[in-house]
Design a protein around this motif. Structure first.
Motif, PDB file in Angstrom:
ATOM      1  N   LEU A 166       0.829  -1.208   0.000  1.00 19.84           N
ATOM      2  CA  LEU A 166       0.000   0.000   0.000  1.00 19.84           C
ATOM      3  C   LEU A 166       0.862   1.256   0.000  1.00 19.84           C
ATOM      4  O   LEU A 166       0.588   2.211  -0.742  1.00 19.84           O
ATOM      5  CB  LEU A 166      -0.917  -0.008   1.223  1.00 19.84           C
ATOM      6  N   LEU A 167       1.908   1.256   0.804  1.00 19.81           N
ATOM      7  CA  LEU A 167       2.827   2.396   0.821  1.00 19.81           C
ATOM      8  C   LEU A 167       3.497   2.579  -0.533  1.00 19.81           C
ATOM      9  O   LEU A 167       3.654   3.718  -1.015  1.00 19.81           O
ATOM     10  CB  LEU A 167       3.879   2.187   1.913  1.00 19.81           C
ATOM     11  N   HIS A 168       3.894   1.468  -1.152  1.00 22.70           N
ATOM     12  CA  HIS A 168       4.531   1.522  -2.466  1.00 22.70           C
ATOM     13  C   HIS A 168       3.585   2.127  -3.501  1.00 22.70           C
ATOM     14  O   HIS A 168       3.970   3.018  -4.281  1.00 22.70           O
ATOM     15  CB  HIS A 168       4.942   0.103  -2.872  1.00 22.70           C
ATOM     16  N   LEU A 169       2.337   1.666  -3.500  1.00 22.37           N
ATOM     17  CA  LEU A 169       1.363   2.177  -4.470  1.00 22.37           C
ATOM     18  C   LEU A 169       1.130   3.671  -4.282  1.00 22.37           C
ATOM     19  O   LEU A 169       1.149   4.443  -5.256  1.00 22.37           O
ATOM     20  CB  LEU A 169       0.046   1.414  -4.337  1.00 22.37           C
ATOM     21  N   VAL A 170       0.918   4.103  -3.050  1.00 17.56           N
ATOM     22  CA  VAL A 170       0.621   5.515  -2.809  1.00 17.56           C
ATOM     23  C   VAL A 170       1.846   6.387  -3.073  1.00 17.56           C
ATOM     24  O   VAL A 170       1.722   7.501  -3.611  1.00 17.56           O
ATOM     25  CB  VAL A 170       0.073   5.702  -1.384  1.00 17.56           C
ATOM     26  N   ALA A 171       3.031   5.906  -2.760  1.00 18.97           N
ATOM     27  CA  ALA A 171       4.240   6.684  -3.043  1.00 18.97           C
ATOM     28  C   ALA A 171       4.393   6.940  -4.535  1.00 18.97           C
ATOM     29  O   ALA A 171       4.728   8.056  -4.961  1.00 18.97           O
ATOM     30  CB  ALA A 171       5.467   5.949  -2.505  1.00 18.97           C
ATOM     31  N   GLU A 172       4.120   5.908  -5.359  1.00 19.04           N
ATOM     32  CA  GLU A 172       4.237   6.075  -6.806  1.00 19.04           C
ATOM     33  C   GLU A 172       3.058   6.845  -7.386  1.00 19.04           C
ATOM     34  O   GLU A 172       3.221   7.638  -8.325  1.00 19.04           O
ATOM     35  CB  GLU A 172       4.358   4.700  -7.470  1.00 19.04           C
ATOM     36  N   TRP A 173       1.879   6.617  -6.853  1.00 21.19           N
ATOM     37  CA  TRP A 173       0.680   7.327  -7.323  1.00 21.19           C
ATOM     38  C   TRP A 173       0.830   8.833  -7.104  1.00 21.19           C
ATOM     39  O   TRP A 173       0.498   9.647  -7.965  1.00 21.19           O
ATOM     40  CB  TRP A 173      -0.513   6.774  -6.555  1.00 21.19           C
ATOM     41  N   THR A 174       1.363   9.226  -5.945  1.00 24.54           N
ATOM     42  CA  THR A 174       1.521  10.641  -5.630  1.00 24.54           C
ATOM     43  C   THR A 174       2.834  11.222  -6.130  1.00 24.54           C
ATOM     44  O   THR A 174       2.987  12.443  -6.194  1.00 24.54           O
ATOM     45  CB  THR A 174       1.462  10.849  -4.112  1.00 24.54           C
ATOM     46  N   GLY A 175       3.802  10.353  -6.446  1.00 25.12           N
ATOM     47  CA  GLY A 175       5.133  10.835  -6.781  1.00 25.12           C
ATOM     48  C   GLY A 175       5.851  11.428  -5.578  1.00 25.12           C
ATOM     49  O   GLY A 175       6.720  12.298  -5.723  1.00 25.12           O
ATOM     50  N   ASP A 176       5.526  10.939  -4.385  1.00 26.23           N
ATOM     51  CA  ASP A 176       6.061  11.465  -3.130  1.00 26.23           C
ATOM     52  C   ASP A 176       7.443  10.864  -2.874  1.00 26.23           C
ATOM     53  O   ASP A 176       7.571   9.720  -2.442  1.00 26.23           O
ATOM     54  CB  ASP A 176       5.096  11.111  -1.993  1.00 26.23           C
ATOM     55  N   THR A 177       8.482  11.639  -3.131  1.00 19.37           N
ATOM     56  CA  THR A 177       9.841  11.122  -2.978  1.00 19.37           C
ATOM     57  C   THR A 177      10.186  10.865  -1.509  1.00 19.37           C
ATOM     58  O   THR A 177      10.954   9.945  -1.202  1.00 19.37           O
ATOM     59  CB  THR A 177      10.862  12.086  -3.583  1.00 19.37           C
ATOM     60  N   ARG A 178       9.614  11.658  -0.604  1.00 26.36           N
ATOM     61  CA  ARG A 178       9.878  11.429   0.817  1.00 26.36           C
ATOM     62  C   ARG A 178       9.342  10.060   1.249  1.00 26.36           C
ATOM     63  O   ARG A 178      10.038   9.293   1.927  1.00 26.36           O
ATOM     64  CB  ARG A 178       9.227  12.527   1.655  1.00 26.36           C
ATOM     65  N   LEU A 179       8.126   9.758   0.855  1.00 26.62           N
ATOM     66  CA  LEU A 179       7.547   8.468   1.209  1.00 26.62           C
ATOM     67  C   LEU A 179       8.303   7.342   0.518  1.00 26.62           C
ATOM     68  O   LEU A 179       8.554   6.286   1.113  1.00 26.62           O
ATOM     69  CB  LEU A 179       6.066   8.433   0.839  1.00 26.62           C
ATOM     70  N   ARG A 180       8.663   7.546  -0.741  1.00 26.38           N
ATOM     71  CA  ARG A 180       9.407   6.528  -1.478  1.00 26.38           C
ATOM     72  C   ARG A 180      10.742   6.217  -0.788  1.00 26.38           C
ATOM     73  O   ARG A 180      11.109   5.057  -0.614  1.00 26.38           O
ATOM     74  CB  ARG A 180       9.643   7.001  -2.914  1.00 26.38           C
ATOM     75  N   ASP A 181      11.442   7.262  -0.374  1.00 26.03           N
ATOM     76  CA  ASP A 181      12.732   7.066   0.284  1.00 26.03           C
ATOM     77  C   ASP A 181      12.563   6.406   1.653  1.00 26.03           C
ATOM     78  O   ASP A 181      13.361   5.547   2.047  1.00 26.03           O
ATOM     79  CB  ASP A 181      13.454   8.408   0.446  1.00 26.03           C
ATOM     80  N   ALA A 182      11.520   6.805   2.381  1.00 27.98           N
ATOM     81  CA  ALA A 182      11.274   6.209   3.695  1.00 27.98           C
ATOM     82  C   ALA A 182      10.948   4.729   3.569  1.00 27.98           C
ATOM     83  O   ALA A 182      11.407   3.906   4.371  1.00 27.98           O
ATOM     84  CB  ALA A 182      10.138   6.943   4.394  1.00 27.98           C
ATOM     85  N   LEU A 183      10.175   4.384   2.565  1.00 28.31           N
ATOM     86  CA  LEU A 183       9.817   2.984   2.351  1.00 28.31           C
ATOM     87  C   LEU A 183      11.050   2.160   2.011  1.00 28.31           C
ATOM     88  O   LEU A 183      11.179   1.012   2.464  1.00 28.31           O
ATOM     89  CB  LEU A 183       8.776   2.880   1.239  1.00 28.31           C
ATOM     90  N   ALA A 184      11.965   2.722   1.255  1.00 32.17           N
ATOM     91  CA  ALA A 184      13.198   2.005   0.917  1.00 32.17           C
ATOM     92  C   ALA A 184      14.031   1.698   2.166  1.00 32.17           C
ATOM     93  O   ALA A 184      14.808   0.735   2.181  1.00 32.17           O
ATOM     94  CB  ALA A 184      14.020   2.824  -0.073  1.00 32.17           C
ATOM     95  N   GLN A 185      13.860   2.495   3.223  1.00 34.72           N
ATOM     96  CA  GLN A 185      14.597   2.278   4.458  1.00 34.72           C
ATOM     97  C   GLN A 185      13.972   1.204   5.348  1.00 34.72           C
ATOM     98  O   GLN A 185      14.601   0.756   6.316  1.00 34.72           O
ATOM     99  CB  GLN A 185      14.650   3.580   5.268  1.00 34.72           C
ATOM    100  N   VAL A 186      12.737   0.806   5.049  1.00 28.57           N
ATOM    101  CA  VAL A 186      11.995  -0.064   5.954  1.00 28.57           C
ATOM    102  C   VAL A 186      12.691  -1.403   6.218  1.00 28.57           C
ATOM    103  O   VAL A 186      12.782  -1.825   7.382  1.00 28.57           O
ATOM    104  CB  VAL A 186      10.549  -0.261   5.451  1.00 28.57           C
ATOM    105  N   PRO A 187      13.163  -2.138   5.215  1.00 35.34           N
ATOM    106  CA  PRO A 187      13.794  -3.430   5.540  1.00 35.34           C
ATOM    107  C   PRO A 187      14.925  -3.323   6.548  1.00 35.34           C
ATOM    108  O   PRO A 187      14.987  -4.105   7.508  1.00 35.34           O
ATOM    109  CB  PRO A 187      14.283  -3.927   4.171  1.00 35.34           C
TER     110      PRO A 187
END
Length: 353
Positions: A175-196
């Motif tokens: 869900l985070l991945h979809l919304v990050a790409e849908w919105t083009g939100d680089t902050r969310l995209r970068d935060a999600l990449a840190q999750v693992p």
């Protein structure tokens, strides 16, 4: 932040580590990293289409832990995209055979197995009613996947413990991945990449106080607000399933409207908080429970009695908090003489009709 060596923690004993639940929770970081890489194409294409053809409504269909993930979807989509998001009741189709108008809507079906007949019927009916159906499902060769226009694989891998853990966490990351790409939100995209990496780091935080405090408990309130409400719902469910502990989830706003009257001295209350606009209000409610001499724990990023790791966006906090709490719940189940992998009266796949 309180961190201790893993081999000294009560919930990482040989007994705790022997359960399937424990092993599957520990697989979550790798599963999410695998998912983010494998789903780049399907998420990218879906997000581009949703930008071109913005849905008028998002409706979710799910049961159990997946429905708790759907609560997260509501707050994520409505706060980041402004699209009204509602939980649709599967029984409207499977029991009452009614049809709802969903032309122009996005129907988001979330499931580990994809086998529940009522969810399949609901997704099929939504597609017939004009919705675009997206299935976020772990078993891609399933009836639910076949009923969807687009399949977003969860990539959690086999989940054998009855208690769903990594499939819930993988649902949140999808869900985070979809919304990050849908919105083009680089902050969310970068935060999600840190999750693992954050999951691995946060696993070593000491939550033994929660295990000790709930060893003899009979009741528990689990409280969150906004993104944290999904965490509260999921954790309350797991306490019931695996520990035989009567746990109820509430919004920090709703818990004051009646439920607070049940709280007496020593009543256990677990709060989930994230550093967003809900934080101060949630902490104020926790303070009111402390004034009533309740036994309060606060799970918050890098703080509170129960710390967990943080990333650059508060929307990721529930995923990190629940991951760490799963470890404590596994330990608590064993402490209370229960097998977290095989809760009584439950099966892995519940085929609701």
């Amino acid at each position: 932040m309180s961190a201790v060596p893993e081999d000294t923690m009560p919930d990482t004993t040989a007994a705790a580590e022997s359960t399937r639940m424990y092993r599957e929770v520990r697989e979550s970081a790798a599963a999410i990293a695998r998912q983010l890489e494998a789903n780049r194409g399907v998420i990218g294409e879906l997000a581009a289409r949703l930008r071109r053809e913005r849905p008028s409504l998002v409706a979710t269909g799910a049961r159990g832990s997946s429905d708790n993930a759907a609560t997260f979807a509501k707050y994520l989509v409505e706060t980041r995209l402004g699209v009204a998001t509602t939980s649709a009741a599967p029984s409207v189709q499977s029991v009452y055979a009614a049809r709802t108008a969903l032309d122009g809507a996005l129907f988001l079906a979330i499931s580990q197995s994809g086998k529940s007949p009522d969810l399949v019927a609901q997704a099929s009916a939504a597609r017939e009613a004009g919705a675009r159906v997206v299935a976020m499902v772990n078993v891609v060769e399933s009836p639910l996947a076949a009923a969807a226009d687009v399949v977003v694989p969860l990539h959690a891998g086999p989940e054998l413990s009855v208690a769903a853990t990594k499939s819930y966490l993988c649902s949140l990351s999808a869900l985070l991945h979809l919304v990050a790409e849908w919105t083009g939100d680089t902050r969310l995209r970068d935060a999600l990449a840190q999750v693992p990496d954050a999951l691995e780091a946060g696993w070593h935080n000491d939550w033994s106080a929660l295990v000790d405090g709930l060893a003899e408990a009979r009741n528990l309130f689990v409280v969150g607000r906004g993104f944290g409400l999904s965490a509260a719902q999921e954790v309350a469910l797991k306490f019931k399933e695996t520990c035989g502990l009567h746990a109820e989830a509430f919004s920090a706003a709703e818990v004051q409207h009646g439920p607070m009257t049940l709280v007496e001295r020593g009543f256990p209350v677990l709060f989930f908080a994230q550093h967003d606009d809900s934080y101060e209000g949630t902490m104020a409610v926790a303070g009111r429970f402390r004034e009533r001499d309740a036994r309060v724990w606060v799970a918050a990023p890098d703080g509170g009695e129960l710390p967990f790791a943080a990333t650059g966006d508060p929307a990721c906090a529930p995923l990190l908090a629940v991951h760490r709490c799963y470890g404590a719940i596994n330990a608590l189940a064993l402490r209370r003489g229960r097998d977290p992998d095989a809760p009584p009266h439950l099966r892995k796949v519940t085929e609701t009709r």
